[in-house]
Each structure stands twice: as structure tokens, then as C-alpha cells.
Write a protein that holds these residues in place. Sequence first.
Motif, PDB file in Angstrom:
ATOM      1  N   ASN A  82       0.815  -1.115  -0.082  1.00 37.36           N
ATOM      2  CA  ASN A  82       0.199  -0.108   0.050  1.00 37.36           C
ATOM      3  C   ASN A  82       0.727   1.107  -0.004  1.00 37.36           C
ATOM      4  OD1 ASN A  82      -2.420  -1.200  -0.045  1.00 37.36           O
ATOM      5  ND2 ASN A  82      -2.736  -1.224   2.238  1.00 37.36           N
ATOM      6  N   SER A  83       2.106   1.247   0.535  1.00 36.59           N
ATOM      7  CA  SER A  83       2.932   2.476   0.941  1.00 36.59           C
ATOM      8  C   SER A  83       3.084   2.993  -0.631  1.00 36.59           C
ATOM      9  CB  SER A  83       4.285   2.226   1.524  1.00 36.59           C
ATOM     10  OG  SER A  83       3.755   1.782   3.040  1.00 36.59           O
ATOM     11  N   GLY A  84       3.439   2.444  -1.601  1.00 32.62           N
ATOM     12  CA  GLY A  84       3.951   3.255  -2.803  1.00 32.62           C
ATOM     13  C   GLY A  84       2.825   3.755  -3.518  1.00 32.62           C
ATOM     14  N   PRO A  85       1.618   3.066  -3.654  1.00 32.32           N
ATOM     15  CA  PRO A  85       0.551   3.711  -4.485  1.00 32.32           C
ATOM     16  C   PRO A  85       0.177   4.727  -3.496  1.00 32.32           C
ATOM     17  CG  PRO A  85       0.278   1.425  -4.502  1.00 32.32           C
ATOM     18  CD  PRO A  85       1.703   1.754  -3.637  1.00 32.32           C
ATOM     19  N   LEU A  86      -0.068   4.756  -2.210  1.00 37.33           N
ATOM     20  CA  LEU A  86      -0.506   5.767  -1.424  1.00 37.33           C
ATOM     21  C   LEU A  86       0.115   7.059  -1.498  1.00 37.33           C
ATOM     22  CD1 LEU A  86      -2.608   6.283   1.038  1.00 37.33           C
ATOM     23  CD2 LEU A  86      -0.757   5.717   2.684  1.00 37.33           C
ATOM     24  N   PHE A  87       1.562   6.809  -1.691  1.00 39.54           N
ATOM     25  CA  PHE A  87       2.195   8.144  -1.589  1.00 39.54           C
ATOM     26  C   PHE A  87       2.167   8.829  -3.145  1.00 39.54           C
ATOM     27  CE2 PHE A  87       6.178  10.613  -2.765  1.00 39.54           C
ATOM     28  CZ  PHE A  87       6.244  11.141  -1.623  1.00 39.54           C
ATOM     29  N   ILE A  88       2.055   8.103  -3.856  1.00 40.21           N
ATOM     30  CA  ILE A  88       1.987   8.731  -5.343  1.00 40.21           C
ATOM     31  C   ILE A  88       0.743   9.251  -5.683  1.00 40.21           C
ATOM     32  CG2 ILE A  88       2.234   8.210  -7.660  1.00 40.21           C
ATOM     33  CD1 ILE A  88       4.194   5.800  -7.305  1.00 40.21           C
ATOM     34  N   PHE A  89      -0.507   8.402  -5.361  1.00 35.65           N
ATOM     35  CA  PHE A  89      -1.837   8.820  -5.663  1.00 35.65           C
ATOM     36  C   PHE A  89      -2.160   9.919  -4.710  1.00 35.65           C
ATOM     37  CE2 PHE A  89      -3.135   4.493  -7.160  1.00 35.65           C
ATOM     38  CZ  PHE A  89      -2.341   4.487  -8.543  1.00 35.65           C
ATOM     39  N   GLY A  90      -1.831   9.913  -3.373  1.00 40.13           N
ATOM     40  CA  GLY A  90      -1.922  10.851  -2.581  1.00 40.13           C
ATOM     41  C   GLY A  90      -1.336  12.261  -2.710  1.00 40.13           C
ATOM     42  N   PHE A  91       0.006  12.187  -3.222  1.00 37.95           N
ATOM     43  CA  PHE A  91       0.755  13.419  -3.520  1.00 37.95           C
ATOM     44  C   PHE A  91      -0.085  13.972  -4.728  1.00 37.95           C
ATOM     45  CE2 PHE A  91       3.602  15.429  -6.582  1.00 37.95           C
ATOM     46  CZ  PHE A  91       4.162  16.539  -5.654  1.00 37.95           C
ATOM     47  N   LEU A  92      -0.409  13.160  -5.669  1.00 43.38           N
ATOM     48  CA  LEU A  92      -1.227  13.713  -6.998  1.00 43.38           C
ATOM     49  C   LEU A  92      -2.540  14.424  -6.585  1.00 43.38           C
ATOM     50  CD1 LEU A  92      -0.303  11.293  -9.832  1.00 43.38           C
ATOM     51  CD2 LEU A  92       0.753  13.593  -9.485  1.00 43.38           C
TER      52      LEU A  92
END
Length: 222
Positions: A82-92
Motif C-alpha cells: 500500500n505504501s507506494g501507491p498511497l504516496f504517489i496517488f496521495g501526492f497527486l
Amino acid sequence: MTTASDVPRSGQQDAEAMIAEAKKAFGVMVGALVVIWAVQIFNALDGYGVFETGARARDVSTLPAILWAPFVHTGWDHIEANSGPLFIFGFLAAYRGVKKFLGVTLLIAMTSGLGAWFLSSSGLIGFGASGLVMGFFGYVLVRGIFDRHKLDIVIGLVMALCFAYQFAGLFPQDELVSWQAHLFGFLGGVIGGWVFRDRRPKPEPAAPAFPTVPLTPPDSPK
């Protein structure tokens, strides 16, 4: 009166404001990852006893737990996925404005949690940030359309192409994976794109090019 020299300055200010918000978004997402990893470390050391305090499907007394369930994971593989997608999608999702992002996040957490709480098997307890991940994914896909921002439309299209595999998570596959949380999180993100869209003031009607003067009949002869 606006002069030609004012236009570049206005564009520069917009770019500076966007960069400032992007820096805030980066900090917020780094902070979010720090929190969920800290919770995971504590949870692992505690023998994952926090699961006893989760939101149990259709158990009204445990319903408030849907607010902290996204910060809790069932193991190291779970949090790593979850960590990678959470950071990328959350930042965008956050770079256009952190305050708006916080409202979108709360909406996604509520819709994802409630959807899983209503539709999951009775007594099942759900945890993890995947509902937020799918919500941010849905929000980024539609935000540009609702806000009429060309850059965000392009980002949404690129996201849809590069992460098309995420759509598979909206449907039942693995009984240990809550597709309900994914689906309702995604729907929450789409709804958030509409609810938190930019609301531009309606343009005022243009004044006529030439003022009209009412014609008055000549004085009647006495």
C-alpha cells in the motif's frame, strides 16, 4: 487597466503558489507514511492486538473504527503493497491544495469504511489504506474534468493508462481482500472530485459596445 507586463507576473505567481502547495503535499504524504509505519511497528511488537478494536461488519458499536482503520495493516507485505501507491496517488491528489485534500480524504475514508461495514461478511474486520489508495486514484482521474484544468486531465489520463490494473481491485477476487472498501473508496474519490471542484464565479454579462439612449418624442405643439 491590465498591461502586457502584468500577465507573466500573474502566471509566475500561480506557478509559485502551485510549487508551494506541492511542497506541502509532499510533506503531508511523507508524514502519513511515517504514521502508518509507526503504527505497523507498534502493532507488530504488540502481537497485532489492535485488530480487536477494528470496525466489525454491521456491529454498530465498532463503527467509529472506520476512521483509523486505514492506518492499520495486517502485516509487512500488506503495508509494503500500500505504501507506494498511497504516496504517489496521495501526492497527486494533494498538490492542488492540502486543505481540499484533507476534505477529500475524510470523504473517501467514510465512504470506503461504510461500504465495507455494510457489505462485508458479518463479523469481518477490515484494515489497511487500500480504500484510500483507490479513492485517491478515482479522485485524480476525474478532478481535471470537474475543475476544467488541462494539466489535471492529462495526469488523469496518464494515471488511467499506467495504473489500469488498479481497476481489477474494484471487483471480487480474493476473499481476504475487501473489494467493497476498494469500490466504495473509488466512488468516494469520484464524488470528492465533484463536491470539492473549483467553483468559478459566473461571468458578468458584457456591457453593450455602444450605450443606448432612449428616444423621446419631440414636445407636442401647444
